[in-house]
Each structure stands twice: as C-alpha cells, then as structure tokens.
Design a protein around this motif. Structure first.
Motif, PDB file in Angstrom:
ATOM      1  N   SER A   1      35.003  38.975  33.228  1.00  0.00           N
ATOM      2  CA  SER A   1      36.425  38.685  33.379  1.00  0.00           C
ATOM      3  C   SER A   1      37.126  39.916  33.922  1.00  0.00           C
ATOM      4  N   VAL A   2      37.828  39.757  35.045  1.00  0.00           N
ATOM      5  CA  VAL A   2      38.546  40.874  35.644  1.00  0.00           C
ATOM      6  C   VAL A   2      39.976  40.436  35.964  1.00  0.00           C
ATOM      7  N   PRO A   3      40.923  41.358  35.915  1.00  0.00           N
ATOM      8  CA  PRO A   3      42.301  40.998  36.286  1.00  0.00           C
ATOM      9  C   PRO A   3      42.430  40.889  37.793  1.00  0.00           C
ATOM     10  N   GLU A   4      43.364  40.108  38.225  1.00  0.00           N
ATOM     11  CA  GLU A   4      43.623  39.950  39.651  1.00  0.00           C
ATOM     12  C   GLU A   4      43.910  41.308  40.273  1.00  0.00           C
ATOM     13  N   GLY A   5      43.281  41.555  41.429  1.00  0.00           N
ATOM     14  CA  GLY A   5      43.471  42.818  42.124  1.00  0.00           C
ATOM     15  C   GLY A   5      42.443  43.877  41.782  1.00  0.00           C
ATOM     16  N   ALA A   6      41.671  43.656  40.746  1.00  0.00           N
ATOM     17  CA  ALA A   6      40.667  44.637  40.319  1.00  0.00           C
ATOM     18  C   ALA A   6      39.367  44.436  41.096  1.00  0.00           C
TER      19      ALA A   6
ATOM     20  N   THR B   1      35.341  35.366  36.211  1.00  0.00           N
ATOM     21  CA  THR B   1      36.667  34.780  36.006  1.00  0.00           C
ATOM     22  C   THR B   1      37.699  35.830  36.362  1.00  0.00           C
ATOM     23  N   VAL B   2      38.576  35.504  37.300  1.00  0.00           N
ATOM     24  CA  VAL B   2      39.647  36.413  37.700  1.00  0.00           C
ATOM     25  C   VAL B   2      40.925  35.938  37.044  1.00  0.00           C
ATOM     26  N   ARG B   3      41.502  36.806  36.221  1.00  0.00           N
ATOM     27  CA  ARG B   3      42.718  36.456  35.463  1.00  0.00           C
ATOM     28  C   ARG B   3      43.955  36.775  36.301  1.00  0.00           C
ATOM     29  N   ALA B   4      44.800  35.788  36.453  1.00  0.00           N
ATOM     30  CA  ALA B   4      46.029  35.980  37.244  1.00  0.00           C
ATOM     31  C   ALA B   4      47.042  36.832  36.490  1.00  0.00           C
TER      32      ALA B   4
END
Lengths: 112, 110
Positions: B12-17, B107-110
C-alpha cells in the motif's frame, strides 16, 4: 500489440458436458499457450504449441486437450467438465524471435 | 523452491509515492524478464521487459535487473490510483515458456 481473441468470455455449464474454449490470433504468431488461473493465484501453464500440428502439455497437469490445425487457432477442449475445472483460462501467443507473450481477454468457466 | 518468487503484498502506497516491487528467480541461465500488470478479473498486460543488467525506464516505470543476484525489480514513480493492480514477474528460463511469480498486489491510496 497482438490481436488475440477468446470465446466465450464467460461460460456456466453443468457437470459432464463437453466444452471447447476458443482462442484465435490474427498476428501470424507461431507460438501459443494456455494458462489456468484461479482467483488471486498464479498462472499455470497447461498447454503450449510451437506451430501447426505441435502441442505439448505444460507444467500443470490438466484433463483438457488442445489442437493446432491452423496457425491462428488453438482451441482447448474439456471432454467432461467437472466443478474442479472452474477457473479462468487465458490464451497467449508470441512470434518467433520475440519472447514477449500477449494475452487474450480470458474465459471464465464455472462448472456446476 | 519456486522458479520465480515475489512478495504477495499487499503493498500500500500513497498517491504520488514510489512503489517498489521485487522478484527473485532461481534459474541462473534465464535471459529475459518481464513485468505484467493484471487488474482484478482481467488478463495480464505487458508493462516492460528487460534483458540486460541495469535499469530500463519507460515513463513512470523503471525495471532493474541484477543477474548476479538473480533479482529483478519494478519501480512505479508518482503512483496513481489507476496503478492499483497485481504485478506479475515473469522469467524465461529456457525455450520459449515463461515462469510466472504469484504476483504482488499494489494498492495506491488517494
């Protein structure tokens, strides 16, 4: 990008029925493959062909059979479907000299 | 030992990472390496392939290969929600057949 087609896309069928999953490609690729993939699981190679009249079994034992009478066509047949055959079946192909495999959209099979 | 091993995730990574995916393989004679992306319920689609040691960049994707360590990785820069998928590592150990890993779910978290 390869044009590779599979029909049907979805199939629900009763136990004991004979079914044929179709796979065709219009790129003249000589090498074609069938994979089986359960949800969330890895792809398993069940059959492959390196050209007309050439077919081999893959790494995963399968009760299905294949034929390669024409370059563009690689159908997979189950003589008597069972619930254990429920899975997604993916067809792929590539050209001699290229190692990249391109996949069709897949057939989701449900055997009741 | 499996021929191709990947961490199953989920990653799981945040958006933009940057998302970093790893893959190891057992056959030292393998010559070509592939990364496929597979959305849920869809078929795999090729993202990149790499044959030589080092890095190969294509847009936001970078594949890295280290044959001595039998290791191949995929970096996804500026991760977007549309990058949420399972990423499959594939290796050509011999002939023309590919060996696939089980995949890493991103999973990319918005």
């Amino acid at each position: 990008e390869a044009d590779i087609y599979q029909t049907p896309r979805y199939l629900v069928i009763g136990t004991g029925k004979k079914i044929t999953l179709e796979c065709s490609q219009t790129m003249g690729h000589d090498k074609m493959y069938w994979y089986q993939q359960d949800p969330g699981m890895e792809l398993h190679l069940i059959h492959y062909s390196y050209g007309v009249n050439s077919t081999e079994k893959g790494d995963l034992s399968s009760e299905s059979t294949v034929s390669r009478i024409r370059t563009e066509h690689f159908p997979l047949t189950l003589e008597s479907a069972r619930p254990s055959h429920t899975s997604q079946y993916l067809c792929a192909s590539h050209r001699q000299g290229q190692e990249t495999q391109y996949f069709g959209p897949g057939t989701r099979l449900l055997v009741l | 030992q499996k021929e191709v091993e990947q961490n199953s995730g989920p990653l799981s990574v945040p958006e933009g990472a940057i998302a970093s995916l790893n893959c190891t393989y057992s056959d030292r004679g393998s010559q070509s390496f592939f990364w496929y992306r597979q959305y849920s319920g869809k078929s795999p689609e090729l993202i990149m392939f790499i044959y030589s040691n080092g890095d190969k960049e294509d847009g936001r994707f970078t594949a890295q290969l280290n044959k001595a360590s039998q290791y191949v990785s995929l970096l996804i820069r500026d991760s977007q929600p549309s990058d949420s998928a399972t990423y499959l590592c594939a290796v050509n150990p011999n002939d023309y057949k590919l060996s696939f890993g089980a995949g890493t779910t991103v999973t990319v978290r918005a």
